[in-house]
Write a protein that holds these residues in place. Structure first.
Motif, PDB file in Angstrom:
ATOM      1  N   UNK A 130       0.817  -1.220   0.000  1.00 15.25           N
ATOM      2  CA  UNK A 130       0.000   0.000   0.000  1.00 15.25           C
ATOM      3  C   UNK A 130       0.845   1.261   0.000  1.00 15.25           C
ATOM      4  N   UNK A 131       2.077   1.162   0.526  1.00 14.62           N
ATOM      5  CA  UNK A 131       2.939   2.341   0.629  1.00 14.62           C
ATOM      6  C   UNK A 131       3.833   2.524  -0.591  1.00 14.62           C
ATOM      7  N   UNK A 132       3.507   1.886  -1.713  1.00 12.88           N
ATOM      8  CA  UNK A 132       4.422   1.854  -2.852  1.00 12.88           C
ATOM      9  C   UNK A 132       4.733   3.235  -3.430  1.00 12.88           C
ATOM     10  N   UNK A 133       3.849   4.203  -3.273  1.00 12.65           N
ATOM     11  CA  UNK A 133       4.125   5.551  -3.781  1.00 12.65           C
ATOM     12  C   UNK A 133       5.252   6.220  -3.003  1.00 12.65           C
ATOM     13  N   UNK A 134       5.570   5.663  -1.820  1.00 15.28           N
ATOM     14  CA  UNK A 134       6.627   6.234  -0.982  1.00 15.28           C
ATOM     15  C   UNK A 134       7.904   5.402  -1.025  1.00 15.28           C
ATOM     16  N   UNK A 135       7.995   4.496  -2.018  1.00 18.61           N
ATOM     17  CA  UNK A 135       9.151   3.607  -2.132  1.00 18.61           C
ATOM     18  C   UNK A 135       9.931   3.881  -3.416  1.00 18.61           C
ATOM     19  N   UNK A 136      11.239   3.733  -3.336  1.00 18.36           N
ATOM     20  CA  UNK A 136      12.106   3.881  -4.506  1.00 18.36           C
ATOM     21  C   UNK A 136      13.435   3.214  -4.214  1.00 18.36           C
ATOM     22  N   UNK A 137      14.270   3.078  -5.219  1.00 15.16           N
ATOM     23  CA  UNK A 137      15.639   2.620  -5.013  1.00 15.16           C
ATOM     24  C   UNK A 137      16.497   3.814  -4.623  1.00 15.16           C
ATOM     25  N   UNK A 138      17.313   3.636  -3.592  1.00 12.06           N
ATOM     26  CA  UNK A 138      18.334   4.617  -3.209  1.00 12.06           C
ATOM     27  C   UNK A 138      19.626   3.819  -3.055  1.00 12.06           C
ATOM     28  N   UNK A 139      20.284   3.581  -4.190  1.00 12.93           N
ATOM     29  CA  UNK A 139      21.427   2.670  -4.241  1.00 12.93           C
ATOM     30  C   UNK A 139      22.731   3.417  -3.986  1.00 12.93           C
ATOM     31  N   UNK A 140      23.487   3.011  -2.971  1.00 17.46           N
ATOM     32  CA  UNK A 140      24.767   3.648  -2.677  1.00 17.46           C
ATOM     33  C   UNK A 140      25.926   2.885  -3.307  1.00 17.46           C
ATOM     34  N   UNK A 141      27.087   3.483  -3.256  1.00 19.36           N
ATOM     35  CA  UNK A 141      28.328   2.762  -3.500  1.00 19.36           C
ATOM     36  C   UNK A 141      28.821   2.283  -2.139  1.00 19.36           C
ATOM     37  N   UNK A 142      29.395   1.100  -2.097  1.00 16.70           N
ATOM     38  CA  UNK A 142      29.882   0.564  -0.829  1.00 16.70           C
ATOM     39  C   UNK A 142      31.356   0.932  -0.618  1.00 16.70           C
ATOM     40  N   UNK A 143      31.705   1.536   0.531  1.00 20.56           N
ATOM     41  CA  UNK A 143      30.844   1.915   1.647  1.00 20.56           C
ATOM     42  C   UNK A 143      30.232   3.304   1.461  1.00 20.56           C
ATOM     43  N   UNK A 145      29.516   5.543   3.490  1.00 20.28           N
ATOM     44  CA  UNK A 145      30.121   6.582   4.335  1.00 20.28           C
ATOM     45  C   UNK A 145      31.347   7.211   3.694  1.00 20.28           C
ATOM     46  N   UNK A 146      31.881   6.587   2.633  1.00 18.05           N
ATOM     47  CA  UNK A 146      33.083   7.106   1.971  1.00 18.05           C
ATOM     48  C   UNK A 146      32.838   7.473   0.516  1.00 18.05           C
ATOM     49  N   UNK A 147      31.890   6.819  -0.125  1.00 20.56           N
ATOM     50  CA  UNK A 147      31.555   7.114  -1.531  1.00 20.56           C
ATOM     51  C   UNK A 147      30.149   7.708  -1.531  1.00 20.56           C
ATOM     52  N   UNK A 296      39.666   0.803   2.339  1.00 11.39           N
ATOM     53  CA  UNK A 296      38.869   1.811   3.037  1.00 11.39           C
ATOM     54  C   UNK A 296      39.738   2.940   3.583  1.00 11.39           C
ATOM     55  N   UNK A 297      40.929   2.609   4.048  1.00 11.12           N
ATOM     56  CA  UNK A 297      41.836   3.673   4.537  1.00 11.12           C
ATOM     57  C   UNK A 297      42.263   4.571   3.379  1.00 11.12           C
ATOM     58  N   UNK A 298      42.512   3.980   2.207  1.00  9.74           N
ATOM     59  CA  UNK A 298      42.866   4.795   1.037  1.00  9.74           C
ATOM     60  C   UNK A 298      41.686   5.687   0.630  1.00  9.74           C
ATOM     61  N   UNK A 299      40.469   5.149   0.715  1.00  9.30           N
ATOM     62  CA  UNK A 299      39.297   5.957   0.420  1.00  9.30           C
ATOM     63  C   UNK A 299      39.150   7.103   1.411  1.00  9.30           C
ATOM     64  N   UNK A 300      39.480   6.837   2.673  1.00  9.72           N
ATOM     65  CA  UNK A 300      39.419   7.894   3.680  1.00  9.72           C
ATOM     66  C   UNK A 300      40.433   8.992   3.382  1.00  9.72           C
ATOM     67  N   UNK A 301      41.624   8.579   3.003  1.00 15.08           N
ATOM     68  CA  UNK A 301      42.648   9.569   2.660  1.00 15.08           C
ATOM     69  C   UNK A 301      42.225  10.384   1.440  1.00 15.08           C
TER      70      UNK A 301
END
Length: 312
Positions: A130-143, A145-147, A296-301
């Motif tokens: 029923x809530x489909x009008x409020x749904x969508x894809x929100x696809x991130x890059x992993x992780x 928090x860095x991408x 991940x450390x290289x991504x942080x840098x």
């Protein structure tokens, strides 16, 4: 009062999302159907926050940010009062359909829901709720928090107001949302990545280059520019007259390459085994986790460098 965000599915992606929202000042409720899953996810959040703090990538003390992250014992508790929920469960249509049915049964009238699906369109698992009008894809890059890029992909029934509100939320928490006008398999990121991967496998299969040299071509060449500009800006700067000049100069080359590789072969077991053997010579399987932490450390840098560059 801080906005409340529900994280549904607390593996590596879900935990990364918890970091994104908590460091931006939101209250985050983590829920996972697996016993102890949310508690483990919160521990991952704590470690990620400490790592980010070491690179100067959080404004508050890690302990203060972690205090905004709680563990919900039920899905209803996680969703109660949430303005937004981020679903990050297993990448399988039947699993997501079941999860969205459970969400629909307890969701409030105003909560929006984004799915971290990396390629399955929301129409495949939200058509029955029923809530489909409020749904969508929100696809991130992993992780996440860095991408920071987040692909927003509406289903045919997603309300325009939903896309607008989720985009605004993502911008508020420091992400970089990009929108698709309609669904297509693989969205933007994986369609672009897929073309590069297809050619990478082909070069190795034909014996034209090793997996290591293909990787080096990207990490020491293309990837250096792609860290701060996209493919269109790259070619716009690579010809004296800009993108149109580039297209006219090199278009015939790319057309010829495309015509010579119109067959899209499946990565069969022999090819997969050959590339696996080459990769394990460079990186033993026992060192994969250590190398991921290095990544991940290289991504942080890199994130710190780009943040400082943008501020200057």
């Amino acid at each position: 009062m801080a906005e409340k965000i529900a994280i549904i599915g607390t593996g590596l992606v879900g935990s990364g999302w918890a970091v994104v929202f908590a460091r931006a000042g939101c209250d985050v409720a983590m829920y996972d159907a697996a016993p102890g899953g949310a508690e483990q996810g919160r521990e991952v959040v704590a470690q990620q926050l400490n790592d980010l703090a070491a690179y100067g990538l959080v404004e508050d003390e890690p302990s203060a940010i972690l205090a905004r992250v709680s563990v919900a014992t039920t899905l209803k508790e996680a969703l109660d009062g949430a303005v937004y929920a981020q679903e990050s469960t297993f990448e399988r249509t039947d699993v997501k359909r079941e999860v969205f049915s459970a969400i629909d049964a307890v969701i409030g009238p105003d909560t929006l829901v984004g799915s971290s699906s990396s390629g399955i369109p929301a129409s495949a698992y939200t058509d029955h709720v029923a809530c489909k009008a409020r749904c969508l894809v929100a696809h991130p890059v992993n992780p996440p928090s860095l991408a920071p890029v987040v692909e927003l992909v509406p289903a045919p029934w997603t309300a325009p107001e939903t896309v607008k509100a989720v985009r605004a939320l993502m911008e508020r928490v420091g992400q970089a949302p990009v929108e698709m006008t309609r669904e297509i398999e693989g969205f933007i990121l994986n369609r672009l990545q897929g073309v590069l991967l297809m050619e990478a496998w082909r070069l190795v299969e034909a014996g034209l280059a090793t997996a290591e040299d293909v990787d080096k071509t990207v990490s020491k060449g293309l990837g250096l520019r792609w860290a701060f500009m996209g493919p269109f800006e790259t070619i716009d700067l690579n010809a004296p007259g800009g993108v149109a000049d580039y297209a006219r100069r090199l278009g015939p080359l790319y057309h010829s390459i495309a015509a010579s590789t119109d067959e899209h072969r499946v990565w069969d077991e022999a090819l997969i085994g050959a590339v696996e053997a080459q990769r394990r010579e460079v990186l033993p399987a026992s060192d994969l986790a250590t190398r991921r932490a290095w990544r991940d450390r290289r991504l942080m840098a890199l994130a710190r460098h780009l943040k400082n560059a943008e501020a200057s």
